[in-house]
Write a protein that holds these residues in place. Structure first.
Motif, PDB file in Angstrom:
ATOM      1  N   LYS A 135       0.855  -1.196   0.000  1.00 57.36           N
ATOM      2  CA  LYS A 135       0.000   0.000   0.000  1.00 57.36           C
ATOM      3  C   LYS A 135       0.880   1.231   0.000  1.00 57.36           C
ATOM      4  N   GLY A 136       0.384   2.303  -0.616  1.00 54.87           N
ATOM      5  CA  GLY A 136       1.070   3.586  -0.541  1.00 54.87           C
ATOM      6  C   GLY A 136       0.958   4.142   0.873  1.00 54.87           C
ATOM      7  N   HIS A 137       1.666   5.244   1.110  1.00 59.38           N
ATOM      8  CA  HIS A 137       1.682   5.882   2.432  1.00 59.38           C
ATOM      9  C   HIS A 137       0.838   7.151   2.386  1.00 59.38           C
ATOM     10  N   GLY A 138       0.086   7.410   3.459  1.00 58.74           N
ATOM     11  CA  GLY A 138      -0.884   8.493   3.502  1.00 58.74           C
ATOM     12  C   GLY A 138      -0.351   9.899   3.288  1.00 58.74           C
ATOM     13  N   TYR A 139      -0.749  10.500   2.209  1.00 59.91           N
ATOM     14  CA  TYR A 139      -0.546  11.916   1.915  1.00 59.91           C
ATOM     15  C   TYR A 139      -1.885  12.442   1.442  1.00 59.91           C
ATOM     16  N   SER A 140      -2.085  13.751   1.565  1.00 63.64           N
ATOM     17  CA  SER A 140      -3.329  14.358   1.092  1.00 63.64           C
ATOM     18  C   SER A 140      -2.992  15.584   0.244  1.00 63.64           C
ATOM     19  N   LYS A 141      -4.017  16.205  -0.313  1.00 61.01           N
ATOM     20  CA  LYS A 141      -3.828  17.430  -1.104  1.00 61.01           C
ATOM     21  C   LYS A 141      -3.123  18.500  -0.287  1.00 61.01           C
ATOM     22  N   ALA A 142      -3.361  18.516   1.009  1.00 63.71           N
ATOM     23  CA  ALA A 142      -2.739  19.527   1.879  1.00 63.71           C
ATOM     24  C   ALA A 142      -1.221  19.367   1.935  1.00 63.71           C
ATOM     25  N   ASP A 143      -0.693  18.199   1.583  1.00 62.48           N
ATOM     26  CA  ASP A 143       0.752  17.948   1.607  1.00 62.48           C
ATOM     27  C   ASP A 143       1.466  18.400   0.339  1.00 62.48           C
ATOM     28  N   ILE A 144       0.713  18.798  -0.689  1.00 59.87           N
ATOM     29  CA  ILE A 144       1.312  19.187  -1.971  1.00 59.87           C
ATOM     30  C   ILE A 144       2.078  20.499  -1.813  1.00 59.87           C
ATOM     31  N   ARG A 145       3.272  20.517  -2.416  1.00 59.98           N
ATOM     32  CA  ARG A 145       4.146  21.702  -2.406  1.00 59.98           C
ATOM     33  C   ARG A 145       4.544  22.041  -3.844  1.00 59.98           C
ATOM     34  N   ASP A 146       5.145  23.218  -4.018  1.00 61.22           N
ATOM     35  CA  ASP A 146       5.610  23.638  -5.345  1.00 61.22           C
ATOM     36  C   ASP A 146       6.868  22.890  -5.776  1.00 61.22           C
ATOM     37  N   ALA A 147       7.604  22.366  -4.828  1.00 62.37           N
ATOM     38  CA  ALA A 147       8.843  21.652  -5.129  1.00 62.37           C
ATOM     39  C   ALA A 147       9.043  20.576  -4.069  1.00 62.37           C
ATOM     40  N   GLY A 148       9.962  19.675  -4.328  1.00 60.31           N
ATOM     41  CA  GLY A 148      10.259  18.600  -3.390  1.00 60.31           C
ATOM     42  C   GLY A 148      10.309  17.268  -4.096  1.00 60.31           C
ATOM     43  N   THR A 149       9.892  16.232  -3.418  1.00 58.80           N
ATOM     44  CA  THR A 149       9.882  14.892  -3.976  1.00 58.80           C
ATOM     45  C   THR A 149       8.578  14.676  -4.751  1.00 58.80           C
ATOM     46  N   PRO A 150       8.650  14.131  -5.974  1.00 55.77           N
ATOM     47  CA  PRO A 150       7.422  13.877  -6.738  1.00 55.77           C
ATOM     48  C   PRO A 150       6.469  12.965  -5.963  1.00 55.77           C
ATOM     49  N   LEU A 191       4.519   7.173  -3.554  1.00 55.28           N
ATOM     50  CA  LEU A 191       3.222   6.599  -3.858  1.00 55.28           C
ATOM     51  C   LEU A 191       2.323   6.853  -2.656  1.00 55.28           C
ATOM     52  N   GLY A 192       1.389   7.779  -2.830  1.00 51.64           N
ATOM     53  CA  GLY A 192       0.551   8.245  -1.738  1.00 51.64           C
ATOM     54  C   GLY A 192      -0.430   7.202  -1.240  1.00 51.64           C
ATOM     55  N   GLY A 193      -1.098   7.566  -0.168  1.00 47.31           N
ATOM     56  CA  GLY A 193      -2.075   6.674   0.445  1.00 47.31           C
ATOM     57  C   GLY A 193      -3.227   6.382  -0.486  1.00 47.31           C
ATOM     58  N   ASP A 194      -3.970   5.383  -0.154  1.00 47.77           N
ATOM     59  CA  ASP A 194      -5.117   4.925  -0.921  1.00 47.77           C
ATOM     60  C   ASP A 194      -4.730   4.408  -2.305  1.00 47.77           C
ATOM     61  N   LEU A 195      -3.477   3.962  -2.423  1.00 47.92           N
ATOM     62  CA  LEU A 195      -3.015   3.314  -3.643  1.00 47.92           C
ATOM     63  C   LEU A 195      -2.583   1.888  -3.315  1.00 47.92           C
ATOM     64  N   ASN A 196      -3.042   0.949  -4.110  1.00 44.73           N
ATOM     65  CA  ASN A 196      -2.509  -0.405  -4.065  1.00 44.73           C
ATOM     66  C   ASN A 196      -1.289  -0.425  -4.975  1.00 44.73           C
ATOM     67  N   VAL A 197      -0.188  -0.941  -4.485  1.00 39.82           N
ATOM     68  CA  VAL A 197       1.039  -1.007  -5.264  1.00 39.82           C
ATOM     69  C   VAL A 197       1.272  -2.469  -5.635  1.00 39.82           C
ATOM     70  N   VAL A 198       1.246  -2.738  -6.931  1.00 42.47           N
ATOM     71  CA  VAL A 198       1.412  -4.078  -7.469  1.00 42.47           C
ATOM     72  C   VAL A 198       2.765  -4.110  -8.177  1.00 42.47           C
ATOM     73  N   THR A 199       3.639  -5.012  -7.757  1.00 46.54           N
ATOM     74  CA  THR A 199       4.969  -5.093  -8.357  1.00 46.54           C
ATOM     75  C   THR A 199       5.150  -6.450  -9.028  1.00 46.54           C
ATOM     76  N   PRO A 200       5.172  -6.462 -10.387  1.00 46.06           N
ATOM     77  CA  PRO A 200       5.420  -7.718 -11.089  1.00 46.06           C
ATOM     78  C   PRO A 200       6.806  -8.263 -10.734  1.00 46.06           C
ATOM     79  N   THR A 201       6.894  -9.573 -10.520  1.00 42.37           N
ATOM     80  CA  THR A 201       8.150 -10.191 -10.113  1.00 42.37           C
ATOM     81  C   THR A 201       8.724 -11.029 -11.250  1.00 42.37           C
ATOM     82  N   GLY A 202       8.776 -10.478 -12.433  1.00 42.00           N
ATOM     83  CA  GLY A 202       9.224 -11.217 -13.604  1.00 42.00           C
ATOM     84  C   GLY A 202       8.016 -11.653 -14.397  1.00 42.00           C
ATOM     85  N   LYS A 203       8.216 -12.180 -15.572  1.00 48.27           N
ATOM     86  CA  LYS A 203       7.178 -12.680 -16.474  1.00 48.27           C
ATOM     87  C   LYS A 203       6.196 -11.619 -16.944  1.00 48.27           C
ATOM     88  N   LEU A 204       5.896 -10.595 -16.122  1.00 48.57           N
ATOM     89  CA  LEU A 204       4.930  -9.574 -16.514  1.00 48.57           C
ATOM     90  C   LEU A 204       5.610  -8.223 -16.672  1.00 48.57           C
TER      91      LEU A 204
END
Length: 191
Positions: free
Chosen positions: A27-42, A103-116
């Motif tokens: 799962k992603g880690h919780g961030y919200s719109k309030a955390d958005i800045r003009d610069a920093g980490t994507p 990868l912000g919160g409320d995201l499922n992170v799926v990582t293919p482990t080869g073959k895909l």
């Protein structure tokens, strides 16, 4: 049977397996719109999957200050919203092709482990029968949710990895052409 002299037109074999056999889930880690800045980490927030991003994410236009516990992309993940208004809305995916994106919160992170291939996986989740399968697994009424274990049960059909890359390339190029065409100004015929 083809007459002699014709090439052998065999179809490459496709496999069908559950995503849980081919991927890892987090799962992603919780961030919200309030955390958005003009610069920093994507940063990718789940809501922008509906409004900003396509099937393949290479550039991100939102940034934040990285917090402890952040989940950073490695560049081959597939992200699926964990909640949305309808089951069909959340049964979509995008591949993340760059490393170092939060990868912000409320995201499922799926990582293919080869073959895909990640692009193929995202396209298959969004546009194949896997989409309908995942939508059926979504739970809830006014807000629907899908979890990693739901995605793990979805079956996907896939050819060799080189064929997956060719299919993805064609579909993504077509998708880009359609997007460019939709952005062109429309002028009324005056005459």
């Amino acid at each position: 049977m083809f007459p002699s002299g014709y090439p052998n037109w065999t179809t490459p074999s496709w496999e069908q397996r559950k995503l849980g056999e081919l991927c890892t889930f987090s799962k992603g880690h919780g961030y919200s719109k309030a955390d958005i800045r003009d610069a920093g980490t994507p940063l990718i927030l789940y809501g922008r999957l509906y409004t900003q991003y396509e099937s393949r994410i290479e550039e991100v236009d939102t940034f934040t200050v990285e917090q402890d516990g952040s989940i950073l992309s490695r560049g081959n993940e597939v992200i699926v919203p964990a909640s949305g208004e309808t089951a069909e809305d959340i049964a979509v995916a995008s591949s993340v092709r760059r490393s170092g994106i939060i990868l912000g919160g409320d995201l499922n992170v799926v990582t293919p482990t080869g073959k895909l291939d990640p692009d193929y996986t995202a396209l298959a989740i969004t546009h194949s029968k896997a989409h309908d399968d995942l939508a059926r697994r979504a739970q809830g009424k006014s807000v629907v949710h899908v979890h990693g274990n739901d995605i793990a049960e979805v079956e996907i059909s896939y050819p060799s990895e080189s064929e997956q890359k060719r299919i993805s390339s064609v579909v993504l190029n077509l998708d880009s052409l359609i997007t460019l065409h939709q952005r062109e100004p429309r002028f009324a015929d005056t005459g």
